[in-house]
Motif scaffolding. Structure first.
Motif, PDB file in Angstrom:
ATOM      1  N   GLN A   1      63.821  24.575   5.099  1.00 31.36           N
ATOM      2  CA  GLN A   1      64.582  23.544   5.816  1.00 31.36           C
ATOM      3  C   GLN A   1      65.551  24.254   6.763  1.00 31.36           C
ATOM      4  OE1 GLN A   1      66.928  21.045   3.221  1.00 31.36           O
ATOM      5  NE2 GLN A   1      67.584  22.750   1.920  1.00 31.36           N
ATOM      6  N   VAL A   2      65.725  23.659   7.949  1.00 29.79           N
ATOM      7  CA  VAL A   2      66.515  24.292   9.006  1.00 29.79           C
ATOM      8  C   VAL A   2      67.528  23.296   9.545  1.00 29.79           C
ATOM      9  CG1 VAL A   2      66.440  25.479  11.252  1.00 29.79           C
ATOM     10  CG2 VAL A   2      64.512  25.702   9.656  1.00 29.79           C
ATOM     11  N   ALA A   3      68.727  23.784   9.831  1.00 31.95           N
ATOM     12  CA  ALA A   3      69.751  22.939  10.464  1.00 31.95           C
ATOM     13  C   ALA A   3      70.518  23.749  11.488  1.00 31.95           C
ATOM     14  CB  ALA A   3      70.713  22.377   9.419  1.00 31.95           C
ATOM     15  N   GLY A   4      71.011  23.061  12.501  1.00 25.25           N
ATOM     16  CA  GLY A   4      71.848  23.687  13.522  1.00 25.25           C
ATOM     17  C   GLY A   4      73.217  23.027  13.551  1.00 25.25           C
ATOM     18  N   ILE A   5      73.988  23.372  14.578  1.00 25.38           N
ATOM     19  CA  ILE A   5      75.303  22.767  14.793  1.00 25.38           C
ATOM     20  C   ILE A   5      75.478  22.562  16.291  1.00 25.38           C
ATOM     21  CG2 ILE A   5      77.813  23.093  14.589  1.00 25.38           C
ATOM     22  CD1 ILE A   5      77.307  24.817  12.119  1.00 25.38           C
ATOM     23  N   GLY A   6      75.852  21.349  16.695  1.00 22.37           N
ATOM     24  CA  GLY A   6      76.120  21.090  18.108  1.00 22.37           C
ATOM     25  C   GLY A   6      75.458  19.864  18.687  1.00 22.37           C
ATOM     26  N   ASP A   7      74.319  19.452  18.119  1.00 21.35           N
ATOM     27  CA  ASP A   7      73.597  18.258  18.576  1.00 21.35           C
ATOM     28  C   ASP A   7      73.251  18.315  20.054  1.00 21.35           C
ATOM     29  OD1 ASP A   7      72.312  15.842  18.387  1.00 21.35           O
ATOM     30  OD2 ASP A   7      74.126  14.637  18.553  1.00 21.35           O
ATOM     31  N   SER A   8      72.508  19.338  20.440  1.00 22.33           N
ATOM     32  CA  SER A   8      72.053  19.453  21.825  1.00 22.33           C
ATOM     33  C   SER A   8      70.785  18.625  22.025  1.00 22.33           C
ATOM     34  CB  SER A   8      71.763  20.912  22.175  1.00 22.33           C
ATOM     35  OG  SER A   8      70.560  21.335  21.545  1.00 22.33           O
ATOM     36  N   PRO A   9      70.460  18.249  23.259  1.00 16.54           N
ATOM     37  CA  PRO A   9      69.223  17.492  23.519  1.00 16.54           C
ATOM     38  C   PRO A   9      67.970  18.228  23.035  1.00 16.54           C
ATOM     39  CG  PRO A   9      70.675  17.404  25.428  1.00 16.54           C
ATOM     40  CD  PRO A   9      71.280  18.387  24.479  1.00 16.54           C
ATOM     41  N   LEU A  10      68.030  19.557  23.023  1.00 21.95           N
ATOM     42  CA  LEU A  10      66.888  20.347  22.572  1.00 21.95           C
ATOM     43  C   LEU A  10      66.478  19.970  21.155  1.00 21.95           C
ATOM     44  CD1 LEU A  10      64.944  22.712  23.113  1.00 21.95           C
ATOM     45  CD2 LEU A  10      66.744  24.256  22.308  1.00 21.95           C
ATOM     46  N   GLY A  11      67.454  19.710  20.295  1.00 24.03           N
ATOM     47  CA  GLY A  11      67.163  19.374  18.906  1.00 24.03           C
ATOM     48  C   GLY A  11      66.409  18.075  18.744  1.00 24.03           C
ATOM     49  N   LYS A  12      66.507  17.191  19.742  1.00 30.20           N
ATOM     50  CA  LYS A  12      65.857  15.888  19.649  1.00 30.20           C
ATOM     51  C   LYS A  12      64.386  15.934  20.057  1.00 30.20           C
ATOM     52  CE  LYS A  12      70.276  13.730  20.781  1.00 30.20           C
ATOM     53  NZ  LYS A  12      71.049  12.976  21.791  1.00 30.20           N
ATOM     54  N   ILE A  13      63.959  17.018  20.710  1.00 33.03           N
ATOM     55  CA  ILE A  13      62.559  17.112  21.146  1.00 33.03           C
ATOM     56  C   ILE A  13      61.765  18.114  20.313  1.00 33.03           C
ATOM     57  CG2 ILE A  13      63.102  16.401  23.510  1.00 33.03           C
ATOM     58  CD1 ILE A  13      62.860  19.336  24.348  1.00 33.03           C
TER      59      ILE A  13
END
Length: 333
Positions: free
Chosen positions: A264-276
């Protein structure tokens, strides 16, 4: 067209037009007439003449680390929205994360070349602090906390803690991709949030499971390759930024790992890249545009008060965004 002709057409004295242009007292009746004449003639007062009279440039310097960053562009949009409405123009100084360039622009702006400065900071060295002390114009720091200066910053520690709390429910062995510790916010605070939260749950982030990137997609890819070739049993990966998380996910999928079943992977920042991405990235949303707006409001208040104003520190909130890259604790039972 000049101020004398505006005065003649409006039937008022030159001094009255001058007061109108410089926000001095003019009766409502005369204001309306002068405004109508200026609108009809398209007259624009000389910016150089106004600067000589008011000692103000109506310019704001914005020093930013990387103009093509989603985070920075959102902050810059917020800054621009407020400053434009208040009649200021912006000089954008893009430094490409080069400390020497940052120092050069601070030096350029510090002696009244502009009315104020917003510094979107990543690393603050002794040289930065020395130059900032020498500034004769108001400075607002965006993105870092610096004692003695007006600051707008994210709650990086809390953000990293919240994402870790979510993933610790279904994770066993954790990996983390960070950035340089010279960056106090993204490097130090986010890592500390992960480490401390794991400790509260009786877990450990092992030093050998921490790799360092440089904010880029490529660095996330390489950090993931290094981590999983050394520690193949890591089943949970947290990245300090969404962009590095996207790079890590690319490597994982190329090498046969299923997300989130295997890792499982998570990031921080909520960039548009994460939505695609597929699956879409679980992350933390920061209010970057609002942060930029708050910084601009704070700076204009300082510039227009004339006496330095109150030195404020504003810590922004954050929001957990659950998508498809983490394991659902309910389904995992």
């Amino acid at each position: 067209m000049n101020i004398n002709e505006i005065a003649r057409l409006a039937g008022v004295s030159r001094a009255t037009v001058s007061r109108y242009l410089n926000n001095g007292y003019v009766s409502e009746e005369k204001k309306a007439v002068i405004h109508r004449v200026i609108e009809e003639t398209g007259y624009q007062p000389s910016s150089q003449a106004q600067m000589l009279r008011t000692k103000k440039t109506r310019l704001v310097g914005v020093i930013l680390p990387k103009i093509n960053s989603n985070t920075i562009s959102r902050e810059a949009a917020g800054i621009s929205d407020i400053l434009t409405k208040k009649g200021y123009q912006i000089i954008l100084a893009n430094t490409n994360n080069d400390i020497e360039e940052e120092l050069k622009y601070i030096s350029l702006f510090k002696d009244n070349q502009v009315d104020g400065v917003i510094f979107i900071a990543t690393i603050l060295t002794r040289r930065h602090k020395k130059l900032l002390k020498e500034c004769k114009v108001p400075v607002v720091i965006l993105g870092q906390l610096l004692e003695g200066y007006p600051c707008i910053f994210q709650d990086d520690y809390k953000a990293a803690g919240r994402i870790t709390e979510q993933l610790v429910q279904t994770g066993n062995k954790f990996g983390y991709i960070t950035v340089t510790d010279k960056d106090e916010a993204v490097g130090q605070q986010r890592k500390a949030g992960v480490v401390d939260t794991l400790a509260r749950y009786g877990r450990e982030l092992q030093p050998k499971c921490v790799k360092t990137g440089d904010f880029t997609l490529e660095s996330g890819y390489e950090a993931a390759r290094e981590l999983f070739q050394e520690q193949g049993d890591v089943d949970t990966l947290i990245c300090a930024t969404d962009t590095m998380a996207a790079g890590a996910m690319t490597w994982l999928k190329e090498n046969g790992y299923r997300i989130p079943q295997d890792v499982q992977v998570a990031g921080i920042g909520d960039s548009p890249l994460g939505k695609i991405l597929e699956p879409k990235l679980t992350t933390i949303h920061f209010y970057y545009k609002t942060s930029g707006m708050e910084a601009a409001e704070m700076l204009t208040s300082l510039m227009e008060s004339g006496n330095g104003g109150v030195c404020k520190e504003i810590k922004m909130g954050c929001e957990l965004v659950l998508r498809g890259s983490h394991r659902d604790p309910v389904k995992s039972k």
